[in-house]
Design a protein around this motif. Structure first.
Motif, PDB file in Angstrom:
ATOM      1  N   GLU A   1       0.695  -0.992  -0.080  1.00 28.15           N
ATOM      2  CA  GLU A   1       0.116   0.155   0.152  1.00 28.15           C
ATOM      3  C   GLU A   1       0.716   1.154  -0.128  1.00 28.15           C
ATOM      4  O   GLU A   1       0.681   2.506  -0.849  1.00 28.15           O
ATOM      5  CB  GLU A   1      -0.951   0.230   1.321  1.00 28.15           C
TER       6      GLU A   1
ATOM      7  N   ASP B   1       1.684   4.501  -3.139  1.00 24.33           N
ATOM      8  CA  ASP B   1       0.872   5.182  -3.065  1.00 24.33           C
ATOM      9  C   ASP B   1       2.512   6.255  -3.407  1.00 24.33           C
ATOM     10  O   ASP B   1       2.319   7.530  -3.900  1.00 24.33           O
ATOM     11  CB  ASP B   1       0.417   6.247  -1.418  1.00 24.33           C
TER      12      ASP B   1
ATOM     13  N   GLU C   1      -6.731   2.238  -6.072  1.00 26.76           N
ATOM     14  CA  GLU C   1      -6.733   1.290  -5.072  1.00 26.76           C
ATOM     15  C   GLU C   1      -6.881  -0.320  -6.333  1.00 26.76           C
ATOM     16  O   GLU C   1      -7.056  -0.885  -5.112  1.00 26.76           O
ATOM     17  CB  GLU C   1      -8.578   1.326  -5.028  1.00 26.76           C
TER      18      GLU C   1
ATOM     19  N   LYS D   1      -3.556  -1.128  -6.062  1.00 26.35           N
ATOM     20  CA  LYS D   1      -3.130  -2.105  -4.951  1.00 26.35           C
ATOM     21  C   LYS D   1      -3.537  -3.160  -4.174  1.00 26.35           C
ATOM     22  O   LYS D   1      -3.078  -3.906  -4.069  1.00 26.35           O
ATOM     23  CB  LYS D   1      -4.146  -1.051  -3.758  1.00 26.35           C
TER      24      LYS D   1
END
Length: 304
Positions: free
Chosen positions: A205, A209, A258, A261
């Motif tokens: 994650e 990012d 998302e 991820k």
């Protein structure tokens, strides 16, 4: 002798390999199917010159994104590099998480006839009209063992298996079993880096990012402008595929992040499952050791 350092994405392979190379006077050969492409730096987590610390890295940035690269090409180039590095008195360190590339090196690659262009077009037309699930079901019917061994959500992998079956009039899994005849026979030591699943997911994650902050969307835009279409291997890579879809449809960067991820976590799970098969490998919990101690352990177990 050569060394293999592998493991799921985000387990610290690149950093561990560099530290191992510093200890052992080594050079690194990338076993990452997407790091071969120029312009795919952020999304593939490609090592920077600063992080490489002067250690030579091979099979990185050797192709443009629209070009094809295969496990067979990797095997040929990697074996050549291992022999060359060894001849210069250094230790080859094969590093990466593409399990298929590791497999063709240590288990061999069968002599496979290629499907003709008409058959390839026919299969791609079925993919366009009926989708990947239909083709995956077709593969399960024709070759259940092959379907269980590959990622059936990856169109390129499924198409490749069906092409092999069509061209060779035999199950792909049976053909691959004959591959051991041309496995690379040089002595090796293999290491798999592991870590706690939740810690791994947290790393994934954080990395995704960071990729978006560094400009992953612009990187994908540049590849598309440069001629990398949806059907090219490079645009099937995790991160690139999701952002290309975002650019076409959603225009929602948060939603794209998302999806990246989730896709990366699923990929890590598949890598972990794949690497359980390497019974010869030493397993190092990178959570407990850190990359410096892991490199020292690799060097020690490899006779340095």
């Amino acid at each position: 002798m050569y060394i293999i350092i592998t493991g799921a994405t985000c387990t610290g392979k690149s950093e561990t390999a560099v530290k191992t190379a510093e200890i052992m006077r080594g050079e690194i050969i990338s076993a990452d199917s997407m790091q071969v492409y120029r312009g795919m730096d952020i999304g593939t987590g490609k090592i920077t010159p600063a992080a490489a610390r002067g250690i030579p890295h091979h099979l990185i940035d050797i192709l443009d994104a629209p070009e094809e690269f295969s496990a067979a090409k990797f095997k040929t180039l990697c074996e050549r590099l291992i022999m060359d590095i060894t001849a210069r008195g250094k230790i080859p360190i094969v590093t990466g998480g593409t399990g298929l590339y590791i497999d063709v090196l240590i288990k061999g690659l069968a002599d496979i006839k290629e499907a003709d262009e008409n058959k390839k077009k026919e299969l791609r037309l079925v993919l366009e009209k009926k989708g990947i699930e239909y083709l995956a079901d077709t593969l399960r019917e024709k070759d259940p063992e092959e379907a269980a061994a590959i990622d059936t959500k990856n169109p390129r992998r499924v198409l490749r298996s069906l092409e092999i079956i069509a061209a060779n009039n035999a199950r792909a899994s049976e053909i691959k079993k004959r591959a051991s005849e041309n496995a690379f026979k040089e002595e090796r030591k293999m290491f798999v880096l592991e870590m706690d699943r939740q810690a791994l997911y947290a790393r994934i994650e954080a990395r995704v990012d960071e990729m978006f902050k560094k400009g992953l969307i612009k990187e994908v835009e540049s590849l598309i402008t440069g001629g990398a279409g949806d059907d090219t291997p490079a645009m099937q890579a995790i991160g690139y595929k999701e952002i290309a879809a975002y650019m076409r449809e959603e225009k929602n960067p948060a939603g794209a992040a998302e999806k990246v991820k989730k896709a990366t976590k699923n990929y890590a799970k598949r890598q972990i499952t794949w690497m359980r098969r390497y019974e010869e490998a030493y397993r190092i919990n990178i959570d407990k050791t850190g990359t410096k101690a892991a490199a020292e352990k690799i060097a020690s177990l490899s006779g340095k």
